[in-house]
Design a protein around this motif. Structure first.
Motif, short mmCIF file in Angstrom:
data_model
loop_
_atom_site.label_atom_id
_atom_site.label_comp_id
_atom_site.label_asym_id
_atom_site.label_seq_id
_atom_site.Cartn_x
_atom_site.Cartn_y
_atom_site.Cartn_z
N PHE A 196 -18.15 2.21 -1.39
CA PHE A 196 -16.69 2.23 -1.54
C PHE A 196 -16.28 1.16 -2.55
N TYR A 197 -15.07 1.36 -3.09
CA TYR A 197 -14.48 0.41 -4.04
C TYR A 197 -13.25 -0.22 -3.40
N ILE A 198 -13.01 -1.48 -3.70
CA ILE A 198 -11.71 -2.09 -3.44
C ILE A 198 -11.03 -2.22 -4.80
N VAL A 199 -9.94 -1.47 -4.97
CA VAL A 199 -9.31 -1.31 -6.28
C VAL A 199 -7.93 -1.98 -6.28
N MET A 200 -7.68 -2.78 -7.32
CA MET A 200 -6.36 -3.38 -7.53
C MET A 200 -5.57 -2.51 -8.49
N ALA A 201 -4.36 -2.12 -8.09
CA ALA A 201 -3.52 -1.25 -8.92
C ALA A 201 -2.07 -1.68 -8.83
N VAL A 202 -1.32 -1.44 -9.89
CA VAL A 202 0.11 -1.73 -9.91
C VAL A 202 0.84 -0.66 -9.10
N THR A 203 1.62 -1.08 -8.13
CA THR A 203 2.40 -0.14 -7.32
C THR A 203 3.90 -0.26 -7.58
N ASN A 204 4.32 -1.35 -8.22
CA ASN A 204 5.73 -1.51 -8.61
C ASN A 204 5.78 -2.21 -9.96
N PRO A 205 5.87 -1.45 -11.05
CA PRO A 205 5.85 -2.05 -12.38
C PRO A 205 7.13 -2.79 -12.75
N ASP A 206 8.15 -2.71 -11.91
CA ASP A 206 9.45 -3.31 -12.23
C ASP A 206 9.57 -4.76 -11.75
N VAL A 207 8.55 -5.27 -11.06
CA VAL A 207 8.60 -6.65 -10.61
C VAL A 207 7.38 -7.39 -11.14
N ASP A 208 7.37 -8.71 -10.95
CA ASP A 208 6.24 -9.53 -11.37
C ASP A 208 4.97 -9.05 -10.69
N ILE A 209 3.84 -9.19 -11.40
CA ILE A 209 2.56 -8.69 -10.89
C ILE A 209 2.20 -9.33 -9.55
N HIS A 210 2.67 -10.56 -9.32
CA HIS A 210 2.37 -11.24 -8.07
C HIS A 210 2.97 -10.52 -6.87
N ARG A 211 3.99 -9.69 -7.13
CA ARG A 211 4.61 -8.92 -6.04
C ARG A 211 4.47 -7.41 -6.26
N GLY A 212 3.91 -7.01 -7.41
CA GLY A 212 3.93 -5.60 -7.77
C GLY A 212 2.59 -4.88 -7.76
N ALA A 213 1.52 -5.55 -7.29
CA ALA A 213 0.20 -4.93 -7.26
C ALA A 213 -0.33 -4.89 -5.84
N SER A 214 -1.17 -3.89 -5.58
CA SER A 214 -1.71 -3.69 -4.23
C SER A 214 -3.20 -3.40 -4.31
N MET A 215 -3.87 -3.55 -3.15
CA MET A 215 -5.31 -3.29 -3.03
C MET A 215 -5.54 -2.03 -2.19
#
Length: 434
Positions: A177-196
């Motif tokens: 399996f992979y643990i993948v980091m992806a942007v889930t909200n491009p309208d906010v700073d990456i510190h609050r806009g990415a998920s695993m």
């Protein structure tokens, strides 16, 4: 009293591990150095490795980075550092002892953020050493800078749809399996806009475009670091880890542990390089005397020993601080400082050892070539040294304060003036008596 030794009970375990790694684990490197993470494991190798893992479990040394609730002994970072100084001697060491990267960090993520079903499906077999995993964060257009990541995950009903390209996804070709980091909200700073996300390897839409080989480590075409494309990859909504927008916090916690663990294992490799240097110096004779009699070689040995001991004590100090603080972020600048030193120390000592071995040191018949190139890789893994230097500098500068006036506080006239004020009554009395 401050003692530079561990308690006798744990020292016995360290002594056992020292013998075990030398006699049982290092021979694995001689035959199968580049097959450490290969899955499914070759049946012949499996018949050898399985009983070795069981011996480690019997000694209570399996997965020492984990607490008892996860099947580990919960020894803490200092004892893990002492053990890693031994384990790191062999490429197979971390696998035999259940402390191999990136699986250690991924196990921590699953332990803290996974559901009970996810722990059953992925964490347990990962801890048992039956599978390996992949951490897919870096992207080719921006390295490890998450602010320029373009891989996105969009919620569609009860599924997340992932699209993007990941770079240096270690062990991608073998991972379950992979643990993948992806942007889930491009309208906010990456510190609050990415998920695993947990992404099983059999999920449609995953394509490994290339397995890149590290120079000095792997044959071309047989690399272990994947360039992986995700095209309309669908995973259940519950495969998000820690909630939406939590990827940055999760990744920093994971990477903090990974960085100090790299340093722990580097201590063992640097020590082994020093041991090889000493052996060669005492064995090789040229121009009428042993290399050990040459002043330049003596300088190499002395400098290498001093650097190694300084580095080792700093690693143990940072490990101690992590144990005390129970928070990687609270020790962030010390971890960053260790990360900066790790490739430097490894580079300096292996380069000297290679020089003492002459032409033989440059060949694949000795591990020095691999360690030397590995030192440069360590300067990039888990973030480049330049970024970690910034972290250290900012933390140290934040603890300081500017001089109140034009002159530095160490300026002698200012210090003399302050001293005269402090002892004015004595100085005035001396003047009267005079």
């Amino acid at each position: 009293m401050w003692e530079f030794e561990t308690e006798p009970e744990f020292q016995e375990k360290l002594d056992w591990a020292e013998r075990f790694v030398r006699e049982e684990v290092e021979p694995l490197d001689a035959l199968w150095r580049h097959r450490v993470f290969e899955r499914p494991i070759d049946p012949t190798i499996g018949r050898i490795v399985g009983p070795l893992k069981q011996q480690v479990r019997d000694q209570g040394l399996w997965a020492c980075h984990l607490g008892p609730e996860l099947g580990g002994p919960g020894y803490g970072q200092v004892k893990l550092a002492l053990l890693n100084e031994i384990i790191g001697r062999a490429a197979w060491g971390p696998v035999i002892f259940g402390t191999a990267a990136p699986d250690t960090g991924n196990a921590e993520i699953l332990a803290h953020y996974g559901t009970e079903e996810q722990k059953r499906l992925y964490l347990k077999p990962l801890l048992d050493g039956d599978i390996v995993s992949c951490f897919a964060m870096t992207e080719p257009q921006g390295g490890s800078d998450p602010r320029v990541f373009t891989t996105q995950a969009v919620l569609d009903g009860d599924e997340w749809v992932i699209n993007g390209l990941k770079f240096f996804a270690s062990h991608a070709k073998w991972a379950a399996f992979y643990i993948v980091m992806a942007v889930t909200n491009p309208d906010v700073d990456i510190h609050r806009g990415a998920s695993m996300f947990i992404v099983p390897k059999e999920t449609p839409g995953i394509e490994i475009e290339r397995n890149m080989a590290l120079f000095g480590h792997e044959p071309v075409g047989e690399g272990t670091h994947g360039l992986v494309r995700f095209t309309d990859v669908r995973v259940p909504a519950e495969n998000i880890l820690g909630g939406e927008g939590q990827a940055f916090a999760i990744s920093q916690t994971r990477l903090g542990g990974g960085r100090i663990h790299h340093a722990m294992r580097t201590v063992s490799q640097a020590r082994r390089a020093l041991d090889m240097m000493v052996e060669r110096a005492l064995s090789r004779e040229t121009r009428g005397s042993l290399l050990a009699k040459k002043q330049s070689v003596q300088n190499y040995v002395a400098d290498s020993y001093a650097e190694l001991m300084q580095f080792r004590l700093f690693v143990l100090y940072v490990a101690w601080r992590i144990d005390r603080m129970k928070d990687y972020q609270a020790v962030r600048h010390d971890i960053a400082a260790v990360k900066v030193l790790t490739p430097q120390v490894m580079h300096n000592i292996t380069q000297r050892a290679l020089q003492v071995h002459g032409a033989l040191g440059t060949t694949s018949d000795l591990p020095l070539n691999e360690w030397f190139s590995g030192s440069m890789i360590l300067g990039l893994a888990d973030g480049p040294s330049e970024v970690h230097r910034l972290t250290v500098a900012r933390a140290v500068l934040a603890q300081g304060k500017p001089a109140e006036g034009m002159w530095p506080t160490a300026w002698l006239p200012l210090r003399q003036e302050a001293a005269r004020k402090k002892w004015a009554e004595f100085l005035d009395a001396d003047e009267v008596n005079a």
